[in-house]
Design an enzyme around this catalytic site. Structure first.
Site, short mmCIF file in Angstrom:
data_model
loop_
_atom_site.label_atom_id
_atom_site.label_comp_id
_atom_site.label_asym_id
_atom_site.label_seq_id
_atom_site.Cartn_x
_atom_site.Cartn_y
_atom_site.Cartn_z
N GLY A 34 -7.81 35.14 1.26
CA GLY A 34 -6.72 34.33 1.80
C GLY A 34 -6.68 34.45 3.31
O GLY A 34 -7.62 34.95 3.93
N GLY B 51 -2.06 39.77 -0.97
CA GLY B 51 -0.78 39.07 -0.86
C GLY B 51 0.37 39.98 -0.54
O GLY B 51 0.20 41.18 -0.28
N ARG B 52 1.57 39.39 -0.55
CA ARG B 52 2.78 40.13 -0.22
C ARG B 52 3.83 39.91 -1.31
O ARG B 52 3.82 38.89 -2.00
CB ARG B 52 3.33 39.71 1.15
N HIS C 206 -5.02 13.39 29.16
CA HIS C 206 -6.48 13.47 29.06
C HIS C 206 -7.01 14.37 30.16
O HIS C 206 -6.55 14.28 31.30
CB HIS C 206 -7.07 12.07 29.22
N GLU D 124 -13.50 37.54 -3.37
CA GLU D 124 -12.42 36.60 -3.73
C GLU D 124 -12.55 36.21 -5.20
O GLU D 124 -13.61 35.78 -5.64
CB GLU D 124 -12.47 35.36 -2.83
N ILE E 162 -4.91 36.32 5.44
CA ILE E 162 -4.90 37.65 6.05
C ILE E 162 -6.31 38.26 5.98
O ILE E 162 -6.82 38.80 6.97
CB ILE E 162 -3.88 38.58 5.37
N GLY F 166 10.65 43.80 12.49
CA GLY F 166 10.12 43.77 11.13
C GLY F 166 8.60 43.80 11.07
O GLY F 166 7.91 44.15 12.03
#
Length: 462
Positions: free
Chosen positions: A185, A270-271, A441, A206, A187, A41
């Site tokens: 954002g 965005g998506r 540590h 933005e 991405i 995908g």
């Protein structure tokens, strides 16, 4: 037309779909998976994996650049580096090819039949798949919709020419001299910072008052500082309006017009879920806004149809889809399964990286009194030896019983702490559990323990 029947049909071989199919095959379920592109995908082919490869290459190039400039505090000096982006992309493509081949092999090993083509519902039990050799009809007792998501295209900035999506950005033959990024954002900043490190002059536009608005301001402060160090110009409260003559047209926060010269304009707005083109109108599914509505076991409103991953809503994360896919396969096999989304970590691969899991301080305050412990990496030995002092680990817990509600971190390489954060929430850890766990540590993970100790009132190293 060819016809085949199966017990389980999975539509989409992204992270959710292929995991669902593999697990179903392991459980002995007769399973068919349909994929229009390559296995893996968006995440594997043009998203998570290739972007991280490019980000790593950019980081390495920048490190060598500092050494060439004689400004490295490590005392290392080298000749000026040269970046062959074509070779970098070829390396990235090689990784993707190996992984997609691996997914195909795992499906075959699990005895899952893979059909390549575009699936369209005819009814709730039947789909038609347009393949290279003709139409394939598949009838199934149970169907899982895992169609994923796609990049949002802005009507005034259609893809083409200089306007590109993240997919095209990851396949460029050369680094653009000037890059405009629409969207601040994760991405936009991940790729914007990477290209800045590779030598591009980057401007981020933005619309909101600050970048990475889905995270709290304190957590993103080190990232904002790094943007300035990289010479990235950030225009806040600004709206992209279009493209003309090799420039991005912008309306600034004060209402004025501006032109940003750009060789490429990367749109990261965005998506959106892929709910069109596969016959949603042929089946009667309830929707939750633009997403398919599901219950806590990923059942849709139609009996025998499940939906998983990005098509079902936020958070649009590959590991969320994977968890859903595994659960659905086991439910179909007759197992009793459920899942708790509170422990899903989210990682932003900016510089420095961000990790969040569970509730933020503001969200936690809504449920009652809380304790917060925060430990800076400036006091962590391992972070200092990696030149990664910027950032911190923060633990949020209930004040009465010290149950951990949320964990956040910002810093170099903190993505690798996501597993520990998720585990603590999944197991219902309290501050005493984290504080009492011996952490190796010197590691950055010690910051997690110290943050818990701080919340309890007795941090050791600050």
């Amino acid at each position: 037309m060819k016809e085949i029947s199966c017990k389980l049909l999975v539509i989409g071989a992204g992270p959710g779909g292929y995991v669902c199919a593999i697990r179903a095959g392991q459980l002995g379920i007769d399973t068919v998976i349909v994929e229009a592109g390559k296995p893996g995908g968006t995440c594997l082919n043009v998203g998570c994996i290739p972007s991280k490869a490019m980000i790593h290459a950019a980081e390495e190039f920048e490190k060598v650049g500092h050494m060439a400039g004689g400004s490295s505090p490590l005392g290392i000096s080298v000749a000026a580096p040269v970046l062959d982006l074509g070779k970098t992309v070829a390396w990235k493509d090689g990784i993707v090819s190996r992984l997609t081949g691996g997914v195909a092999g795992l499906l075959k090993k699990a005895k899952v039949k893979t059909v390549y083509g575009w699936a369209t519902f005819r009814d709730g039990k039947t789909v038609a798949v347009e393949t290279e050799t003709g139409t394939q009809i598949i009838r199934a007792e149970t169907v899982v919709i895992a169609t994923g998501s796609a990049t949002v295209e802005l009507p005034f900035l259609p893809f083409g020419g200089p306007v590109i999506s993240s997919t095209e950005a990851l396949a460029l033959g050369e680094v653009p001299k000037k890059l405009a990024v629409v969207g601040g954002g994760y991405i936009g900043l991940e790729l914007g910072m990477a290209f800045a490190k590779m030598g591009a002059a980057v401007t981020v536009v933005e619309a909101l008052p600050r970048v990475l608005a889905q995270y709290d301001a304190e957590l993103t402060r080190p990232v904002v500082k790094r943007l300035t160090q990289l010479g990235i110009e950030v225009m806040l409260g600004a709206n992209a309006k279009g493209v003309k003559g090799g420039a991005l047209l912008v309306e600034t926060a004060d209402g004025k017009s501006a032109r940003i010269a750009a060789d490429k304009i990367l749109v990261t707005a965005g998506r959106k879920p892929v709910t069109e083109g596969w016959g949603l109108d042929q089946i009667d599914l309830d929707m939750a806004g633009k997403f398919i509505k599901i219950d806590d076991q990923c059942r849709t409103s139609m009996r025998g149809i499940y939906a998983i991953g990005d098509v079902t809503g936020e958070p649009m994360l590959a590991h969320r889809a994977m968890a859903q896919g595994e659960m659905v396969a086991e439910i179909v096999a007759g197992h009793k399964r459920s899942w708790d989304k509170r422990s899903i970590p989210a990682v932003c691969f900016t510089d420095p990286e961000l990790v969040t899991a569970g509730l933020t301080p503001e969200e936690a305050k809504a449920s009652g009194e809380i304790k917060i412990g925060q430990f800076p990496f400036a006091a962590n030995g391992r972070a200092m030896t990696k030149l990664g002092e910027d950032g911190f680990v923060r633990v949020v817990a209930r004040a009465d019983n010290h149950l951990v509600l949320g964990i956040q971190a910002v810093g170099q390489g903190v993505s690798e702490l996501a597993a520990a954060f998720g585990l603590a929430l999944e197991m219902g850890a309290r501050l005493e559990d984290i504080a009492g766990t011996i952490h190796a540590h010197p590691t950055q993970g010690e910051g997690f323990q110290e943050a818990a100790l701080k919340a309890l009132g007795h941090a050791l190293h600050i």
